[in-house]
Write a protein that holds these residues in place. Structure first.
Motif, PDB file in Angstrom:
ATOM      1  N   ALA B 199      75.860  51.538   3.853  1.00 12.18           N
ATOM      2  CA  ALA B 199      76.875  50.578   4.299  1.00 12.18           C
ATOM      3  C   ALA B 199      76.903  50.511   5.816  1.00 12.18           C
ATOM      4  CB  ALA B 199      78.246  50.988   3.754  1.00 12.18           C
ATOM      5  N   ILE B 200      77.013  51.686   6.436  1.00  9.99           N
ATOM      6  CA  ILE B 200      77.066  51.721   7.897  1.00  9.99           C
ATOM      7  C   ILE B 200      75.735  51.243   8.477  1.00  9.99           C
ATOM      8  CG2 ILE B 200      77.391  53.232   9.890  1.00  9.99           C
ATOM      9  CD1 ILE B 200      79.890  52.770   8.199  1.00  9.99           C
ATOM     10  N   LEU B 201      74.637  51.683   7.842  1.00  2.94           N
ATOM     11  CA  LEU B 201      73.316  51.289   8.313  1.00  2.94           C
ATOM     12  C   LEU B 201      73.194  49.765   8.338  1.00  2.94           C
ATOM     13  CD1 LEU B 201      70.599  52.590   9.099  1.00  2.94           C
ATOM     14  CD2 LEU B 201      69.856  52.161   6.763  1.00  2.94           C
ATOM     15  N   GLY B 202      73.623  49.132   7.239  1.00  2.00           N
ATOM     16  CA  GLY B 202      73.544  47.680   7.170  1.00  2.00           C
ATOM     17  C   GLY B 202      74.314  47.026   8.290  1.00  2.00           C
ATOM     18  N   PHE B 203      75.501  47.505   8.504  1.00  3.71           N
ATOM     19  CA  PHE B 203      76.346  46.928   9.542  1.00  3.71           C
ATOM     20  C   PHE B 203      75.704  47.078  10.913  1.00  3.71           C
ATOM     21  CE2 PHE B 203      80.131  47.117  12.342  1.00  3.71           C
ATOM     22  CZ  PHE B 203      80.586  45.838  12.092  1.00  3.71           C
ATOM     23  N   VAL B 204      75.219  48.309  11.173  1.00  2.25           N
ATOM     24  CA  VAL B 204      74.626  48.583  12.488  1.00  2.25           C
ATOM     25  C   VAL B 204      73.368  47.749  12.689  1.00  2.25           C
ATOM     26  CG1 VAL B 204      73.481  50.354  13.855  1.00  2.25           C
ATOM     27  CG2 VAL B 204      75.610  50.872  12.686  1.00  2.25           C
ATOM     28  N   MET B 205      72.551  47.636  11.641  1.00  2.00           N
ATOM     29  CA  MET B 205      71.308  46.881  11.784  1.00  2.00           C
ATOM     30  C   MET B 205      71.580  45.420  12.088  1.00  2.00           C
ATOM     31  SD  MET B 205      68.764  48.422   8.952  1.00  2.00           S
ATOM     32  CE  MET B 205      67.155  47.967   9.559  1.00  2.00           C
ATOM     33  N   ILE B 206      72.566  44.874  11.401  1.00  2.00           N
ATOM     34  CA  ILE B 206      72.909  43.470  11.659  1.00  2.00           C
ATOM     35  C   ILE B 206      73.345  43.311  13.113  1.00  2.00           C
ATOM     36  CG2 ILE B 206      74.658  41.737  11.163  1.00  2.00           C
ATOM     37  CD1 ILE B 206      73.245  41.518   8.833  1.00  2.00           C
ATOM     38  N   LEU B 207      74.205  44.234  13.567  1.00  2.00           N
ATOM     39  CA  LEU B 207      74.678  44.153  14.949  1.00  2.00           C
ATOM     40  C   LEU B 207      73.506  44.236  15.905  1.00  2.00           C
ATOM     41  CD1 LEU B 207      78.015  46.120  15.299  1.00  2.00           C
ATOM     42  CD2 LEU B 207      77.582  43.669  15.206  1.00  2.00           C
ATOM     43  N   CYS B 208      72.573  45.186  15.653  1.00  2.00           N
ATOM     44  CA  CYS B 208      71.412  45.353  16.524  1.00  2.00           C
ATOM     45  C   CYS B 208      70.614  44.053  16.583  1.00  2.00           C
ATOM     46  CB  CYS B 208      70.499  46.455  16.002  1.00  2.00           C
ATOM     47  SG  CYS B 208      71.112  48.080  16.339  1.00  2.00           S
ATOM     48  N   GLY B 209      70.386  43.470  15.406  1.00  2.00           N
ATOM     49  CA  GLY B 209      69.608  42.241  15.357  1.00  2.00           C
ATOM     50  C   GLY B 209      70.234  41.151  16.206  1.00  2.00           C
ATOM     51  N   TYR B 210      71.527  40.941  16.025  1.00  2.00           N
ATOM     52  CA  TYR B 210      72.186  39.885  16.791  1.00  2.00           C
ATOM     53  C   TYR B 210      72.255  40.251  18.266  1.00  2.00           C
ATOM     54  CZ  TYR B 210      73.415  37.828  12.309  1.00  2.00           C
ATOM     55  OH  TYR B 210      73.367  37.267  11.063  1.00  2.00           O
ATOM     56  N   GLY B 211      72.438  41.543  18.536  1.00  2.00           N
ATOM     57  CA  GLY B 211      72.456  41.991  19.941  1.00  2.00           C
ATOM     58  C   GLY B 211      71.135  41.664  20.616  1.00  2.00           C
ATOM     59  N   LEU B 212      70.040  41.977  19.928  1.00  2.00           N
ATOM     60  CA  LEU B 212      68.718  41.682  20.479  1.00  2.00           C
ATOM     61  C   LEU B 212      68.573  40.191  20.745  1.00  2.00           C
ATOM     62  CD1 LEU B 212      66.009  43.745  18.575  1.00  2.00           C
ATOM     63  CD2 LEU B 212      66.447  43.670  21.017  1.00  2.00           C
ATOM     64  N   ALA B 213      69.052  39.376  19.787  1.00  2.00           N
ATOM     65  CA  ALA B 213      68.939  37.930  19.960  1.00  2.00           C
ATOM     66  C   ALA B 213      69.703  37.483  21.198  1.00  2.00           C
ATOM     67  CB  ALA B 213      69.467  37.220  18.719  1.00  2.00           C
ATOM     68  N   LEU B 214      70.895  38.053  21.379  1.00  2.00           N
ATOM     69  CA  LEU B 214      71.709  37.640  22.533  1.00  2.00           C
ATOM     70  C   LEU B 214      71.086  38.086  23.836  1.00  2.00           C
ATOM     71  CD1 LEU B 214      75.395  38.131  21.416  1.00  2.00           C
ATOM     72  CD2 LEU B 214      74.145  36.023  21.819  1.00  2.00           C
ATOM     73  N   ASP B 215      70.294  39.148  23.787  1.00  2.00           N
ATOM     74  CA  ASP B 215      69.699  39.697  25.001  1.00  2.00           C
ATOM     75  C   ASP B 215      68.845  38.661  25.731  1.00  2.00           C
ATOM     76  OD1 ASP B 215      69.244  42.101  26.639  1.00  2.00           O
ATOM     77  OD2 ASP B 215      67.148  41.759  26.065  1.00  2.00           O
ATOM     78  N   ILE B 216      68.397  37.639  24.993  1.00  2.00           N
ATOM     79  CA  ILE B 216      67.522  36.647  25.615  1.00  2.00           C
ATOM     80  C   ILE B 216      68.244  35.918  26.742  1.00  2.00           C
ATOM     81  CG2 ILE B 216      68.027  34.591  24.229  1.00  2.00           C
ATOM     82  CD1 ILE B 216      64.924  34.327  23.984  1.00  2.00           C
ATOM     83  N   PHE B 217      69.566  35.961  26.708  1.00  2.00           N
ATOM     84  CA  PHE B 217      70.330  35.289  27.768  1.00  2.00           C
ATOM     85  C   PHE B 217      70.200  35.986  29.108  1.00  2.00           C
ATOM     86  CE2 PHE B 217      73.110  33.154  24.492  1.00  2.00           C
ATOM     87  CZ  PHE B 217      72.587  31.913  24.784  1.00  2.00           C
ATOM     88  N   ARG B 218      69.723  37.230  29.113  1.00  2.00           N
ATOM     89  CA  ARG B 218      69.585  37.915  30.402  1.00  2.00           C
ATOM     90  C   ARG B 218      68.383  37.394  31.183  1.00  2.00           C
ATOM     91  NH1 ARG B 218      69.338  43.829  30.883  1.00  2.00           N
ATOM     92  NH2 ARG B 218      68.091  43.786  28.995  1.00  2.00           N
ATOM     93  N   GLY B 219      67.702  36.399  30.603  1.00  2.00           N
ATOM     94  CA  GLY B 219      66.606  35.778  31.324  1.00  2.00           C
ATOM     95  C   GLY B 219      65.447  36.730  31.527  1.00  2.00           C
ATOM     96  N   ARG B 220      64.918  36.773  32.740  1.00  2.00           N
ATOM     97  CA  ARG B 220      63.709  37.553  33.031  1.00  2.00           C
ATOM     98  C   ARG B 220      63.878  39.034  32.725  1.00  2.00           C
ATOM     99  NH1 ARG B 220      59.406  34.956  33.119  1.00  2.00           N
ATOM    100  NH2 ARG B 220      60.053  32.794  33.235  1.00  2.00           N
ATOM    101  N   LYS B 221      65.122  39.523  32.830  1.00  2.00           N
ATOM    102  CA  LYS B 221      65.324  40.962  32.673  1.00  2.00           C
ATOM    103  C   LYS B 221      65.345  41.398  31.196  1.00  2.00           C
ATOM    104  CE  LYS B 221      68.646  40.592  35.671  1.00  2.00           C
ATOM    105  NZ  LYS B 221      70.027  40.773  36.096  1.00  2.00           N
ATOM    106  N   SER B 222      65.458  40.405  30.291  1.00  2.00           N
ATOM    107  CA  SER B 222      65.673  40.785  28.896  1.00  2.00           C
ATOM    108  C   SER B 222      64.403  41.355  28.267  1.00  2.00           C
ATOM    109  CB  SER B 222      66.135  39.578  28.089  1.00  2.00           C
ATOM    110  OG  SER B 222      65.013  38.848  27.654  1.00  2.00           O
ATOM    111  N   VAL B 223      64.589  42.115  27.167  1.00  2.00           N
ATOM    112  CA  VAL B 223      63.441  42.731  26.506  1.00  2.00           C
ATOM    113  C   VAL B 223      62.478  41.685  25.965  1.00  2.00           C
ATOM    114  CG1 VAL B 223      64.552  44.893  25.890  1.00  2.00           C
ATOM    115  CG2 VAL B 223      64.799  42.923  24.395  1.00  2.00           C
ATOM    116  N   TRP B 224      62.978  40.474  25.732  1.00  2.00           N
ATOM    117  CA  TRP B 224      62.105  39.414  25.216  1.00  2.00           C
ATOM    118  C   TRP B 224      60.984  39.130  26.207  1.00  2.00           C
ATOM    119  CZ3 TRP B 224      62.732  37.095  20.419  1.00  2.00           C
ATOM    120  CH2 TRP B 224      63.904  37.429  19.744  1.00  2.00           C
TER     121      TRP B 224
END
Ligand SMILES: Nc1ncnc2c1ncn2[C@@H]1O[C@H](COP(=O)(O)OP(=O)(O)O)[C@@H](O)[C@H]1O
Ligand SMILES: [Mg+2]
Lengths: 249, 664
Positions: B199-224
């Protein structure tokens, strides 16, 4: 004793059926009675119970419960009437599979909008009386047939209905479980003053009641009362009566 | 007996029939289309559409097989008890099997018949739609209603599928014992234990996924950017995939279980039924629900990204080709020849010609904007086929104004308020990624040996000349322009032609192209839009087929699943009625239970689509338009359409369920 239920010339003919399933049935039930209804299969017992309990409407005649004429009830008022006055036990347990026993027994009380604390207290007390307290947090599929039937009896009794309708409640039980359930019903009748109307075709089960109406072809053909005799004597006389009716046929 | 059965189970079979025929409709329409030489010759160049059709038809076939297998298995399961009773009564298995096969064939053939007719009509409709959209001239009479080859392929394929299903049914029946047939419906509902970890794993994984997606907004500095787009994309997708699986199968029931602790809300007449029911259903249907969620996430994302990738280039045409026609004058008599040609197509007074001289000026300043040097080396920008020299390309303020007037861009003109001698307007190619702009910066323009200092008064995205002819455009005051002109800097001459009468004149564009010897500097506004439409329409159409199929499948599966689960618990509702639940309360319980099952796939799909679109837009699309919400209109349209389709299915499901449950 005051009359709780009064049936006056109740008739029921199903659509498409040629013969009526109930023919001008009249009788009355006093508060606190434990009534048995017997009769061969197809003699109209279930039909009578459905009509008395507002699940079905009679084709003719009047039924009064607590002085209220059931004819006047429609839709929502019938549902409210059932919620406030009636309890049901069926041959099959009809517990809700997805709910725990505790939740199953609580459902009628949530309908009356009681507080959770009160609900839990009442459920526990009744479960102890019915001997199913250890099973409260299990699901119906994890219980034996007898336990399930007692749980559904508890669910019917917990809201203190004016009348409890039971349609062959022991039909699917082994004799041990049946006796336990019948004792529970008897206890509810004697100690909680629940009026019970029980359909059965088993003379042993019928012997737990005070009075028996015997049906044949949609009519009451015989009435037996326990009076002051012992349960064993009553059983003997019921068995004799049933045997007599059988040979008559 | 089989006929009697069909009649008895009609409410199920109705939908089975409907959905199988819808699937066949889509399949047949698609096959007809992909075998329609007349259309393909019109819209496909060197086999692009054909190869795409082939790929998609494989998907489509896989999908048809999956869906038919799913619904067949579903109906088989629904019938097992009945079949078990037949077996108990002494029917031989072979008799039962032939009964089942007969039913199956009867339905599939019915569906085939319906599907072929509607598919043929749909195909005609599609052809009509495309010809209208692309303004093709197609003789409709030449296209047969039933394409014989497509007919053969569809009928053959469906026959094979039906045959395969019958074999799988017989294997199932012969393997099953009598006992398992009768007991099949009620599977053990034990094992309601709750695992905290997944249960917790699912929640955390979803958050991580969306967090990674949002990271693209950091532009050049992002992991993308620092790690790479594709590895991070894969990682995000994996997070979301497994997150969704655990979230639905473990986290949701866990939350529900916890919500039972809140007694005040739990012990109410509706919740005490719906919450345990939900937990129960999710336990037994988690797989279906996960599959549906992933389906709808994929559908929504694909339609949103597709809509965006069509809409965006079209919205960008106003920047790529601001004038209706624009060309570079490279020879003395070209202007006259062009005017001559245009006048053959449109009356003289309805067309405006604007000639602009662009002067290339270099600068010694250090803090030059990226537009100064963009497009000067290969790989800078895929939009520019042509390499250019570094430098600002200067036009005068009054030229700017007259171009805007000719292009009827009143809203841009309204905001202009003149330039002082030492001021300029910088036309940006794309907004700076960090959100800054060059307003207030000063540049030294080298004109002969003199330097002219200009200050950027404002930056704009409203370029008056296409990027093919001018990048790094600097709009200077008329006086400064004159000084540059006198300095004899290198110049190019641009002719812009505007007027409603020359819009959508493809043959004018073709003749101009010949006249200018295929000059890459020739640009046309409506020509460009038409080109985009004809290039992407086939892609869209094909993806559209897939999306429609997804919708049919998702909706039907939701319908089947809800209907069967509510029918299974029909007795429960009878009891509730006997206990004193009013019809309204029962209806509410039914609605709630169905709504949850519709909401989970839809909401998940919505969120996934939202993040995927953001990543796609930010990471993979060129950003030459201002970031505004209006860009997401197509995405919103896709979502709204999905919502409507879901709502219709929801309504249908509720209706059928209530009909079954409240029949008495
Ligand atoms: N829904 C119905 N429609 C038509 N006839 C019915 C229906 N239910 C019961 N009957 C008929 O009414 C008669 C009495 O049935 P019932 O009350 O179920 O008998 P019992 O419960 O005593 O076995 C039977 O003849 C039966 O066929
Ligand atoms: Mg009966």
């Amino acid at each position: 004793m005051n009359t709780l239920l009064e049936a006056h010339e109740v008739t029921k003919t199903y659509e498409k059926a040629q013969r009526p399933s109930l023919k001008k049935v009249s009788f009355s039930v006093a508060a606190g009675e434990f009534i048995g209804i017997m009769g061969a299969s197809g003699s109209g017992k279930t039909t009578l119970l459905n009509v008395l309990s507002t699940i079905d409407v009679p084709s003719g005649g009047d039924i009064l419960i607590n002085g209220i004429n059931l004819r006047r009830l429609t839709g929502k008022s019938a549902a409210d009437f059932r919620r406030d006055n009636l309890g049901f036990i069926f041959q099959e347990y009809f517990l809700l599979d997805s709910l725990t026993i505790r939740e199953n027994i609580s459902v009628p009380l949530t309908l009356q909008k009681l507080l959770p604390k009160k609900i839990e207290g009442m459920v526990l007390t009744l479960a102890e009386r019915f001997g199913i307290a250890p099973q409260l947090d299990k699901y119906p599929s994890e219980l034996s047939g007898g336990q399930r039937q007692r749980a559904s009896a508890a669910r019917a009794i917990i809201k203190k209905p004016s009348i409890l309708f039971a349609d062959e409640p022991t039909g699917a039980l082994d004799s041990g479980s049946a006796t336990e359930l019948l004792n529970t019903l008897l206890e509810a009748n004697q100690e909680l003053d629940t009026t019970i109307l029980m359909v059965t075709h088993d003379a042993y089960a019928a012997s737990f009641t005070n009075r028996i109406l015997i049906f044949k072809d949609g009519q009451i053909v015989k009435e037996l009362s326990k009076q002051d005799g012992s349960r064993h004597d009553f059983y003997e006389s019921i068995a004799a009566e049933v045997a007599r009716l059988d040979t008559e046929r | 007996m089989a006929f009697k059965n069909l009649r008895k189970n009609f409410s199920y079979y109705k939908l089975y029939l409907t959905s199988v025929s819808l699937i066949i409709t889509t399949f047949f329409a698609f096959t007809s289309f992909s075998m329609n030489r007349i259309m393909l010759d019109k819209i496909s160049e060197n086999g692009r559409v054909e190869s795409m059709c082939n790929t998609i038809s494989i998907f489509l076939m896989a999908f048809v097989i999956f869906f038919m297998a799913y619904s067949n298995r579903f109906f088989l399961k629904r019938r097992t008890k009945e079949l078990g009773i037949y077996a108990l009564l002494g029917y031989q298995k072979i008799t039962i099997l032939s009964l089942l096969t007969f039913e199956n064939i009867f339905i599939c053939f019915g569906a085939l018949g319906i599907g072929l007719v509607t598919g043929a009509i749909a195909h005609k409709g599609i052809v009509a739609g495309i010809t209208a959209l692309l303004r093709l001239s197609v003789d409709n009479a030449l296209i047969p209603l039933f394409n014989v080859n497509a007919l053969k392929k569809t009928v053959g394929f469906i026959m094979v599928v039906i045959f395969a299903l019958c074999i799988s049914n017989s294997r199932f029946l012969f393997k099953a014992s009598l006992m398992s047939l009768i007991r099949f419906e009620k599977k053990a509902e034990k094992g309601m234990a709750f695992h905290y970890c997944p249960a917790i794993l699912g929640f955390v994984m979803i958050l991580c996924g969306y967090g990674l997606a949002l990271d693209i907004f950091r532009g050049r500095k992002s992991v993308w950017f620092s790690i790479g787009f594709y590895p991070v994309g894969m990682l995000t997708a994996i997070f979301i995939l497994f997150g969704t699986i655990f979230f639905i199968s473990a986290f949701l029931p866990y939350v529900m279980e916890i919500s039972k602790e809140r007694k005040r809300t739990f012990y109410t007449q509706i919740k005490i039924i719906t919450i345990p029911n939900f937990i129960y259903r999710i336990r037994s249907n988690a797989k279906t629900l996960i599959m549906l969620t992933l389906f709808s996430a994929a559908t929504l994302t694909i339609s949103s990204v597709m809509a965006l990738s069509l809409y965006y280039p079209i919205a960008a045409v106003s920047r790529m080709a601001p004038s209706e026609l624009e060309c570079r004058i490279e020879k003395g008599d070209q202007v006259e020849k062009v005017k001559q040609l245009v006048s053959e197509y449109a009356p003289e007074n309805t067309v405006t010609y604007t000639q602009t001289d662009i002067y290339k000026v270099t600068s010694k300043s250090l803090n030059l904007p990226m537009e100064y040097s963009v497009g000067t080396s290969k790989g800078d920008s895929d939009n520019q086929a042509l390499l250019r020299e570094k430098g600002f390309e200067c036009i005068s303020y009054s030229q700017y104004l007259s171009l805007l007037q000719a292009q009827k861009r009143e809203d841009v003109i309204k905001d202009l308020c003149g330039l002082k001698d030492d001021e300029c307007i910088l036309v940006k190619y794309q907004p700076n990624t960090d959100g800054s702009d060059e307003t207030g910066k000063t540049y030294l323009l080298s004109v002969n040996r003199n330097d002219i200092l200009v200050t950027v008064k404002e930056v704009t995205l409203n370029n008056p000349i296409s990027f093919a002819n001018s990048v790094g455009t600097l709009i200077v005051s008329d006086a400064t322009y004159e000084r540059i002109q006198l300095g004899g800097m290198p110049k190019t001459s641009i002719l812009s032609i505007n007027g409603e009468t020359i819009e959508n004149q493809e043959s004018l564009f073709d003749e101009l192209k010949d006249l200018l010897e295929n000059s890459p500097y020739l640009q046309g506004h409506t020509h460009r839009i038409n080109e985009i439409f004809s290039l992407s329409s086939s892609t869209f159409l094909l993806i559209g087929f897939l999306v429609v199929l997804f919708f049919i499948a998702t909706g039907s599966i939701l319908y089947f699943n809800n209907l069967s689960s509510l029918t299974d618990s029909k007795e429960d509702y009878e009891i509730l009625g006997k206990m004193g639940y009013t019809e309204t309360a029962i209806r509410r319980i039914v609605k709630k239970q169905i709504a949850v099952f519709f909401c989970i796939p839809f909401l998940f799909g919505l969120i996934d689509c939202f993040f995927a679109t953001i990543v796609y837009k930010t990471g993979l699309m060129q950003n030459i338009l201002k970031n505004s919400l209006s860009l997401y209109v197509p995405t919103l349209a896709a979502i709204a359409l999905t919502a409507i389709i879901y709502l219709i299915y929801y309504w249908l499901t509720v209706r059928s369920c209530c009909k079954i449950i409240l029949k008495s």
